[in-house]
Scaffold this motif. Structure first.
Motif, PDB file in Angstrom:
ATOM      1  N   ARG A  23      34.298-102.131  55.864  1.00 55.30           N
ATOM      2  CA  ARG A  23      33.991-100.712  55.610  1.00 55.30           C
ATOM      3  C   ARG A  23      34.764-100.154  54.416  1.00 55.30           C
ATOM      4  N   ASP A  25      33.259-101.552  51.222  1.00 50.03           N
ATOM      5  CA  ASP A  25      32.006-100.877  50.903  1.00 50.03           C
ATOM      6  C   ASP A  25      32.262 -99.494  50.306  1.00 50.03           C
ATOM      7  N   GLU A  26      33.303 -98.819  50.812  1.00 52.21           N
ATOM      8  CA  GLU A  26      33.659 -97.490  50.282  1.00 52.21           C
ATOM      9  C   GLU A  26      34.168 -97.625  48.855  1.00 52.21           C
ATOM     10  N   ARG A  53      31.169 -98.035  46.729  1.00 55.59           N
ATOM     11  CA  ARG A  53      30.456 -96.745  46.616  1.00 55.59           C
ATOM     12  C   ARG A  53      31.125 -95.836  45.572  1.00 55.59           C
ATOM     13  N   LEU A  54      32.449 -95.904  45.502  1.00 53.78           N
ATOM     14  CA  LEU A  54      33.174 -95.035  44.565  1.00 53.78           C
ATOM     15  C   LEU A  54      33.323 -95.657  43.171  1.00 53.78           C
TER      16      LEU A  54
END
Length: 308
Positions: free
Chosen positions: A298, A301-302, A305-306
């Motif tokens: 997780r 993935d963050e 995303r950023l």
């Protein structure tokens, strides 16, 4: 058997086993030469996800192979030397950070990618040394707990003073051991050289640098610079790689002590034996439960995303 003969055997075996070999930049030159992908830990994990190969053989340390497995759970991922760990990644455990998170629930936990999968399960976002500034800046929260490297964290904190960044005592023992006196000595010996350093070094050392950046950042800077001489403030293998890549330039190790002994554990015969042992169980395979992969991924993935 010569190095070249062993390399040829490895090149043949990796085709037969449908294996992609990933080598961290700190690996020896003879390993980098037979790798399909080279670079820093995160770049290699992304490369692992992109390749069509069924098997991934990681020449690096344990947390890097774990990250590759998280991003490519459908592939078999092997670590060339099972004893290659990372002291920084193993400094803090899940329970310790979970307790801090419980007492300071308003802090976003930012984990350097140099952490175990178990620790990543209680972190909010991952960063690399090249993406740390960008990602911390992009976070909505102004209260951050940055782990485990307090030197990288201090460097980020200095660039983003408006954020409340809490640090814990941890970091890379190899980079953290570099001293100001070693920098001054190297500058005296090579007065025309630019000093390029990794942010895992202590703040008093990075303050003296002409450039502070990740391993890949240091290499890119040196290759593109018009300067002809450089003092390299990271693992000594980078000096060797740059000497091959830019034979018209001169590269000097900041100190002969900047050696990652865990990275140096992996040898060319380890690579050969891992390829030979993939089907008989003797190669060291990274095994992770679906639950651990899902929970640990997780924060990666963050990061993606950023824009990490």
């Amino acid at each position: 058997m010569t190095v070249r003969e062993l390399q040829d055997k490895i090149l043949k075996l990796k085709k037969e086993t449908n294996t992609a070999i990933l080598a961290h930049s700190y690996q020896a030159r003879e390993i980098v030469e037979i790798a399909d992908y080279t670079g820093d830990s995160y770049k290699l994990s992304v490369d692992a996800a992109k390749t069509d190969a069924e098997n991934i053989l990681f020449c690096g340390v344990h947390f890097m192979a774990e990250t590759a497995k998280m991003l490519s759970p459908e592939k078999r991922v092997f670590l060339a030397n099972k004893d290659a760990g990372c002291p920084m990644a193993e400094q803090m455990d899940r329970d310790m950070i979970a307790q801090i998170k419980q007492s300071e629930s308003d802090r976003t936990v930012v984990a350097y990618i140099n952490t175990t999968a178990e620790l990543k399960t209680v972190c909010d976002v991952c960063v690399t040394s090249s993406s740390a500034l960008r990602i911390v800046n992009a976070l909505e929260s102004d209260k951050i707990l940055f782990i485990p490297d307090c030197n990288l964290g201090s460097w980020v904190k200095k660039q983003i003073p408006e954020k409340d960044i809490k640090l814990l005592h941890g970091g890379c023992p190899t980079h953290a051991a570099v001293t100001v006196s070693e920098v001054k000595k190297a500058r005296e010996e090579h007065p025309d050289a630019l000093f390029l350093v990794h942010p895992e070094c202590v703040p008093s050392v990075t303050a003296l640098a002409d450039y502070v950046g990740s391993t890949s950042g240091i290499m890119d800077f040196a290759k593109k610079s018009e300067c002809k001489e450089f003092i390299i403030g990271t693992e000594t293998s980078i000096v060797e790689h740059l000497q091959y890549d830019c034979p018209d330039k001169k590269f000097y190790p900041l100190t002969k002590n900047l050696v990652c002994r865990n990275m140096k554990l992996t040898t060319l015969p380890d690579v050969y034996n891992s390829l030979m042992g993939m089907n008989d169980g003797s190669a060291f395979e990274i095994i992770m439960s679906d639950e651990l992969i899902s929970s640990a991924r997780r924060c990666i993935d963050e990061m993606i995303r950023l824009g990490g």
